[in-house]
Design a protein around this motif. Structure first.
Motif, PDB file in Angstrom:
ATOM      1  N   ALA A 298       6.780   5.888  15.478  1.00 37.30           N
ATOM      2  CA  ALA A 298       7.712   5.052  14.827  1.00 37.30           C
ATOM      3  C   ALA A 298       8.421   6.424  13.819  1.00 37.30           C
ATOM      4  O   ALA A 298       8.208   7.376  13.558  1.00 37.30           O
ATOM      5  CB  ALA A 298       6.968   4.480  13.583  1.00 37.30           C
ATOM      6  N   LEU A 299       9.848   5.901  13.913  1.00 39.13           N
ATOM      7  CA  LEU A 299      10.604   6.999  13.337  1.00 39.13           C
ATOM      8  C   LEU A 299      10.766   6.580  11.688  1.00 39.13           C
ATOM      9  O   LEU A 299      10.889   5.475  11.251  1.00 39.13           O
ATOM     10  CB  LEU A 299      12.071   6.901  13.958  1.00 39.13           C
ATOM     11  N   GLY A 300      10.997   7.625  11.101  1.00 38.50           N
ATOM     12  CA  GLY A 300      10.946   7.635   9.312  1.00 38.50           C
ATOM     13  C   GLY A 300      10.758   8.582   8.830  1.00 38.50           C
ATOM     14  O   GLY A 300      10.203   9.558   9.322  1.00 38.50           O
ATOM     15  N   SER A 301      11.004   8.724   7.318  1.00 40.00           N
ATOM     16  CA  SER A 301      10.554   9.662   6.574  1.00 40.00           C
ATOM     17  C   SER A 301       9.043   9.492   6.430  1.00 40.00           C
ATOM     18  O   SER A 301       8.356   8.620   6.601  1.00 40.00           O
ATOM     19  CB  SER A 301      11.300   9.490   5.271  1.00 40.00           C
ATOM     20  N   ARG A 302       8.538  10.613   5.760  1.00 43.69           N
ATOM     21  CA  ARG A 302       7.147  10.647   5.521  1.00 43.69           C
ATOM     22  C   ARG A 302       6.592   9.394   4.362  1.00 43.69           C
ATOM     23  O   ARG A 302       5.542   8.645   4.788  1.00 43.69           O
ATOM     24  CB  ARG A 302       6.760  11.848   4.751  1.00 43.69           C
ATOM     25  N   SER A 303       7.406   9.062   3.561  1.00 40.41           N
ATOM     26  CA  SER A 303       6.940   8.021   2.384  1.00 40.41           C
ATOM     27  C   SER A 303       7.418   6.601   3.257  1.00 40.41           C
ATOM     28  O   SER A 303       6.318   5.677   3.542  1.00 40.41           O
ATOM     29  CB  SER A 303       8.070   7.887   1.378  1.00 40.41           C
ATOM     30  N   ARG A 304       8.227   6.355   4.146  1.00 45.07           N
ATOM     31  CA  ARG A 304       8.281   5.393   4.954  1.00 45.07           C
ATOM     32  C   ARG A 304       7.193   5.280   6.004  1.00 45.07           C
ATOM     33  O   ARG A 304       6.722   4.143   6.295  1.00 45.07           O
ATOM     34  CB  ARG A 304       9.792   5.331   5.626  1.00 45.07           C
ATOM     35  N   ALA A 305       6.740   6.095   6.565  1.00 43.30           N
ATOM     36  CA  ALA A 305       5.975   6.440   7.682  1.00 43.30           C
ATOM     37  C   ALA A 305       4.530   6.023   6.938  1.00 43.30           C
ATOM     38  O   ALA A 305       3.903   5.383   7.519  1.00 43.30           O
ATOM     39  CB  ALA A 305       5.785   7.500   8.175  1.00 43.30           C
ATOM     40  N   ALA A 306       4.393   6.292   5.790  1.00 43.61           N
ATOM     41  CA  ALA A 306       2.936   6.096   5.169  1.00 43.61           C
ATOM     42  C   ALA A 306       2.771   4.542   5.067  1.00 43.61           C
ATOM     43  O   ALA A 306       1.674   4.073   5.374  1.00 43.61           O
ATOM     44  CB  ALA A 306       2.722   6.859   3.804  1.00 43.61           C
ATOM     45  N   LYS A 307       4.038   3.769   4.526  1.00 40.40           N
ATOM     46  CA  LYS A 307       3.939   2.326   4.304  1.00 40.40           C
ATOM     47  C   LYS A 307       3.640   1.722   5.801  1.00 40.40           C
ATOM     48  O   LYS A 307       3.163   0.755   5.832  1.00 40.40           O
ATOM     49  CB  LYS A 307       5.086   1.966   4.101  1.00 40.40           C
ATOM     50  N   MET A 308       4.237   2.183   7.004  1.00 38.90           N
ATOM     51  CA  MET A 308       3.933   1.823   8.137  1.00 38.90           C
ATOM     52  C   MET A 308       2.500   1.851   8.907  1.00 38.90           C
ATOM     53  O   MET A 308       1.867   1.006   9.116  1.00 38.90           O
ATOM     54  CB  MET A 308       5.000   2.150   9.367  1.00 38.90           C
ATOM     55  N   ARG A 309       1.992   3.062   8.403  1.00 41.64           N
ATOM     56  CA  ARG A 309       0.648   3.118   8.870  1.00 41.64           C
ATOM     57  C   ARG A 309      -0.280   2.487   8.005  1.00 41.64           C
ATOM     58  O   ARG A 309      -1.266   1.704   8.443  1.00 41.64           O
ATOM     59  CB  ARG A 309       0.373   4.690   8.489  1.00 41.64           C
ATOM     60  N   GLU A 310       0.110   2.277   6.833  1.00 41.85           N
ATOM     61  CA  GLU A 310      -0.816   1.342   5.736  1.00 41.85           C
ATOM     62  C   GLU A 310      -0.892  -0.252   6.249  1.00 41.85           C
ATOM     63  O   GLU A 310      -1.711  -0.808   6.495  1.00 41.85           O
ATOM     64  CB  GLU A 310      -0.380   1.171   4.563  1.00 41.85           C
ATOM     65  N   ALA A 311       0.188  -0.620   6.531  1.00 41.36           N
ATOM     66  CA  ALA A 311       0.662  -2.044   7.107  1.00 41.36           C
ATOM     67  C   ALA A 311       0.160  -2.250   8.525  1.00 41.36           C
ATOM     68  O   ALA A 311      -0.297  -3.545   8.722  1.00 41.36           O
ATOM     69  CB  ALA A 311       1.926  -2.389   7.097  1.00 41.36           C
ATOM     70  N   ALA A 312       0.074  -1.536   9.303  1.00 42.07           N
ATOM     71  CA  ALA A 312      -0.046  -1.581  10.961  1.00 42.07           C
ATOM     72  C   ALA A 312      -1.773  -1.551  10.799  1.00 42.07           C
ATOM     73  O   ALA A 312      -2.264  -2.180  11.609  1.00 42.07           O
ATOM     74  CB  ALA A 312       0.328  -0.587  11.558  1.00 42.07           C
ATOM     75  N   GLY A 313      -2.224  -0.605   9.817  1.00 51.20           N
ATOM     76  CA  GLY A 313      -3.742  -0.875   9.933  1.00 51.20           C
ATOM     77  C   GLY A 313      -4.297  -0.044  10.881  1.00 51.20           C
ATOM     78  O   GLY A 313      -3.668   0.907  11.657  1.00 51.20           O
TER      79      GLY A 313
END
Length: 363
Positions: A298-313
């Motif tokens: 997934a593309l995005g900043s580190r803060s945005r990527a952290a949210k995606m990793r947390e939500a995706a599980g």
């Protein structure tokens, strides 16, 4: 050899057949290596009778010697095993400059039946099937006049061996798809003699699915097509019309909840989510969390990527976010290069580090 290389080779073989085998051709296959060399066993080069070449086996040498010897093989119609080591072809070996040794099977191509294996393999790859190509080229230490092949893809797709015991012996070692062996040289003993067999894993080309259409996605699509990957761009808007798509790229309209079903992914599929809409990206990642993929990014900043990793599980395929290797990318083309390099590393089981930092063999 890679699916991309095999596609080029098959195109050359079709040209040969369309010409009525005018001038003939020879197929050179790297069957064994020792020490550092430029290519792995399974690499192939097609040499036409007029000297034209499709693909290559090395950085240049001993290709000149192989091309020269191809003329004899075409003329005699007899396959030969060429050895480049300290006892055979030493001059060409020295020109390699890598210190390795190699054996090359050189076979004549003068009739349509000799191309049958390439047709079967091509059809299998187009169907995205995994399997094995087994080439028997030597019996009791002597090169066969013409190699014989067996192709397996869940079942026997082609058997030219004319030796049921040899076929049964080779097929007894076939494993499930997930554990298919890497390309290797085997010695197989049967009551009919001892055979040398090149066993090659057949894998379909990488398929890249890009969810979201933007300048980076288009740059990555163009780069991926140049690498021989299959590419699909996904847009959630049913009425969108996109002009200027790179040649050979498919366009799919799909909503996040239907993404997994519509792209029909497999273990040679890489997906990169880049819609630039956080909620939509999260919905896509959640739809793919249980799917077995070669790569999920997934593309995005580190803060945005952290949210995606947390939500995706926990996902079946590790989530690479932010996607790409750290090469200082800024432009869409540079970002595309970083992502493509990470996908290639993941699909090949490599870490993507610097070659200069290691001390083991490159291949």
């Amino acid at each position: 050899m890679t699916p991309h290389e095999f596609a080029d080779l098959y195109s050359g073989l079709q040209q040969l057949q369309e010409s009525g085998f005018s001038g003939g051709a020879a197929l050179a296959t790297l069957v064994h290596t020792r020490g550092p060399v430029f290519r792995r066993p399974g690499a192939r080069m097609l040499v036409f009778g007029d000297g034209r070449v499709v693909r290559g086996l090395s950085a240049g040498c001993p290709e000149a010697d192989i091309i020269e010897r191809s003329r004899d093989v075409i003329a005699t119609g007899q396959a030969r095993l060429l050895r480049y080591d300290r006892e055979h072809g030493y001059d060409a070996l020295m020109e390699l400059g890598c210190g390795g040794e190699m054996e090359v099977l050189l076979e004549p191509l003068r009739a349509a039946g000799q191309l049958r294996f390439a047709e079967v393999v091509t059809q299998s790859l187009r169907q995205r099937s995994q399997g094995l190509l087994m080439t028997v080229f030597s019996q009791d230490g002597q090169c066969l006049p013409q190699p014989r092949r067996l192709v397996w893809g869940g079942s026997v797709l082609l058997d030219e061996l004319d030796d049921p015991q040899l076929s049964d012996t080779l097929l007894s070692g076939v494993a499930p798809e997930d554990s298919l062996p890497a390309t290797r040289l085997e010695r197989v003993a049967t009551p009919g003699g001892e055979f040398q067999v090149l066993v090659e894993r057949l894998r379909p080309p990488l398929r890249l699915v890009l969810v979201g259409i933007n300048t980076t996605a288009l740059a990555l699509a163009r780069l991926a097509r140049g690498l021989g990957w299959q590419v699909c761009l996904v847009d959630h808007r049913e009425d969108s019309v996109l002009s200027g798509l790179p040649a050979g790229v498919d366009l799919l309209h799909a909503q996040p909840q239907n993404l997994a079903q519509q792209i029909a992914p497999d273990t040679r599929t890489a997906v990169v989510v880049m819609t630039h809409n956080l909620e939509r990206d999260l919905a896509c990642l959640q739809a793919l969390r249980a799917v077995r993929l070669a790569y999920l990014g997934a593309l995005g900043s580190r803060s945005r990527a952290a949210k995606m990793r947390e939500a995706a599980g926990v996902t079946t395929a590790p989530l690479h976010a932010p996607a790409g290797l750290d090469i200082g990318s800024e432009t869409p083309e540079e970002i595309a290069l970083a992502i493509a390099a990470e996908i290639q590393a993941a699909a090949s089981g490599h870490g993507g580090g610097r070659l200069s930092a290691g001390d083991g063999p490159i291949h």
